[in-house]
Design an enzyme around this catalytic site. Structure first.
Site, mmCIF file in Angstrom:
data_model
loop_
_atom_site.group_PDB
_atom_site.id
_atom_site.type_symbol
_atom_site.label_atom_id
_atom_site.label_comp_id
_atom_site.label_asym_id
_atom_site.label_seq_id
_atom_site.Cartn_x
_atom_site.Cartn_y
_atom_site.Cartn_z
ATOM 1 N N GLU A 36 8.605 17.779 -8.906
ATOM 2 C CA GLU A 36 8.318 18.568 -10.178
ATOM 3 C C GLU A 36 6.827 18.611 -10.474
ATOM 4 O O GLU A 36 6.284 17.530 -10.143
ATOM 5 C CB GLU A 36 8.977 17.935 -11.456
ATOM 6 C CG GLU A 36 10.676 17.852 -11.543
ATOM 7 C CD GLU A 36 10.922 17.368 -12.716
ATOM 8 O OE1 GLU A 36 10.340 17.284 -13.997
ATOM 9 O OE2 GLU A 36 12.158 16.851 -13.031
ATOM 10 N N GLU A 41 13.915 10.888 -12.563
ATOM 11 C CA GLU A 41 12.742 10.014 -13.250
ATOM 12 C C GLU A 41 13.538 8.560 -14.014
ATOM 13 O O GLU A 41 13.446 8.347 -15.391
ATOM 14 C CB GLU A 41 12.522 10.975 -14.475
ATOM 15 C CG GLU A 41 11.631 12.175 -13.871
ATOM 16 C CD GLU A 41 10.961 13.071 -15.014
ATOM 17 O OE1 GLU A 41 10.256 13.905 -14.736
ATOM 18 O OE2 GLU A 41 11.623 13.057 -16.273
#
Length: 480
Positions: free
Chosen positions: A373, A174
């Site tokens: 995710e 991320e």
């Protein structure tokens, strides 16, 4: 909606976690302190040194329980499992000449256990929060180019060691969360409010360079290995049909994709370069460094998808609550979409947005995608089922995952190439967005609580059996 099952036969059905969320054993077998050891939550509010009260230090003790846990993963039916290597288990301070053999051996054992159970490891080289604390406090993390060399050494060590056990690698987690939490994502120890715009763009450039150098090393070691780098993704919708709101949503979506543009195309988008010119931002970047970024790009796109945002041209753009503190890592706008349901954390639930992002990425980049995710978190307690067994009747999780997987199926039907899906998360652990156990994500309930009580015993939730059937039927169970 079509009832056709589009999932390919080799689809990597999976689940995920990360070292700092669940390993624990923070002082065991030579592990050094990491950034997460001084961040009890993830608001970039740190302690000077690791202190008691940080649940991540023991977490759910996966480090010592991995064998029984992987047996549960196999019972769940996982085809893949995403996790991370804890950098400070390998190089405790990041600067050592030789790696810590005990740390390397742990991941040998873990990957062997996964493979013995038919589970493909998907490995993040360093998840957010896992930089050695020494590099953060003494080098200022990725604000300092010297840290790239330490990262490269670490990459070479683990890829040489595990190249025959791990096919899919992720360089970072991320990365587009860095501007919001520079300490947690990039190990930048100087106070966030002192980081200038020039410095922030240099930090981001340094991470792009580290990503490219990692890909270069990995491909030199074994050209067959596949490499990606994860971002946070989710579409922005215009608040209204006003042209100004649509343009704002265009800009927000463009900015959200900017990191992936660099990962795939090996260069900054033109509008970023124009912005640098207008603001007088001059990156410390050599021709050789630009060449590394250009020539070492990702093989596939990997990203977290949790929610979508809303763009309002008239709104103040910030992601903070009334105290000026960011609400959560993946909350991407303050505007609430009236057409969507929201969970108890205020996150929108938008399955169609996943199909949208998959198509946007496919049209823009044409690379295979991996959803690494996606999930549902909720405050949960054990209860007895009809047979008197302790469990969690998490129909809400089943509903959310089913709706997202049906949209993923639609995207594959649209022609999008999707490698796999590792939902967040396989089991309950210390939440990244709260630093607590109360925000539970998993198919497996762990008897561990915020007051450090609990037996650590594992219990299968209702969703455990549901996901097992989904995997066992290669998605066919979604249509029943």
């Amino acid at each position: 909606m079509t009832v056709k099952n589009n999932f390919p036969t080799d689809f990597l059905w999976g689940s995920a976690a990360a070292a700092y969320h669940f390993e624990g054993a923070t002082n065991q077998d030579g592990k050094g302190p990491a950034v997460f050891d001084v961040v009890p939550s993830t608001q970039d509010k740190r302690t000077k040194q690791p202190e008691s009260g940080n649940l991540k230090h023991e977490a759910i003790d996966f480090y010592n329980r991995y064998e029984e846990d992987v047996e549960l993963f196999a019972e769940l039916g996982l085809k893949s499992f995403r996790t991370s290597v804890n950098w400070t288990r390998i190089y405790p301070n990041g600067i050592e000449e030789e790696p810590n053999e005990a740390g390397l051996k742990f991941y040998d054992n873990l990957f062997d256990k996964l493979l013995d159970n038919g589970i493909e490891p998907i490995v993040t080289i360093t998840h957010s929060g896992e930089m050695p604390l020494y590099l953060a406090d003494n080098y200022n993390g990725f604000a300092n180019k010297e840290v790239i060399a330490f990262y490269e050494k670490y990459v070479r060590t683990i890829v040489e060691r595990y190249q025959h056990k791990v096919k899919y690698w992720l360089t970072f987690n991320e990365v587009n969360g860095t501007p919001d939490m520079p300490f947690f994502y990039a190990g930048v120890s100087q106070p966030k409010e002192t980081i200038t715009e020039q410095e922030m763009h240099q930090i981001i450039f340094n991470i792009f360079l580290a990503n490219a150098r990692a890909i270069k090393i990995i491909k030199e070691i074994n050209p067959e290995l596949q490499v990606g780098c994860t971002t946070i993704q989710g579409p922005y919708y215009p608040m209204t049909a006003k042209p100004e709101d649509f343009f704002k949503s265009y800009i927000d979506n463009r900015d959200r994709l900017a990191y992936t543009d660099v990962h795939v195309f090996g260069e900054y988008p033109r509008y970023k370069l124009k912005m640098f010119e207008e603001k007088g931002i001059n990156l410390d970047a050599t021709e050789e460094e630009w060449k590394d970024i250009k020539e070492n790009t990702v093989d596939y796109l990997a990203y977290s998808y949790y929610l979508s945002g809303v763009s309002d041209a008239g709104a103040v753009s910030k992601e903070e609550d009334d105290d000026g503190v960011r609400k959560a890592v993946n909350v991407i706008s303050n505007e609430e979409n009236p057409y969507l349901e929201h969970n108890e954390w205020g996150w929108s639930i938008d399955p169609v947005g996943l199909r949208t992002m998959l198509n946007i990425h496919w049209d823009r980049y044409g690379l295979p995608q991996f959803i690494v995710e996606n999930g549902h978190s909720q405050i949960e307690d054990l209860e007895k089922d009809a047979d008197g067994n302790l469990t969690v009747v998490d129909d809400y999780r089943i509903k959310t995952l089913k709706e997202h997987l049906l949209q993923l199926n639609e995207a594959i039907g649209d022609g999008v190439d999707v490698i796999g899906y590792t939902n967040w998360a396989v089991m309950d652990f210390v939440s990244g967005t709260t630093g607590t156990m109360e925000k539970r994500w998993g198919f497996i309930y762990v008897d561990r609580h915020d007051d450090f009580s609990g037996t650590m015993k594992r219990y299968k939730k209702k969703s455990f059996d549901w996901y097992n059937k989904v995997i066992e039927t290669n998605g066919e169970y979604l249509f029943q």
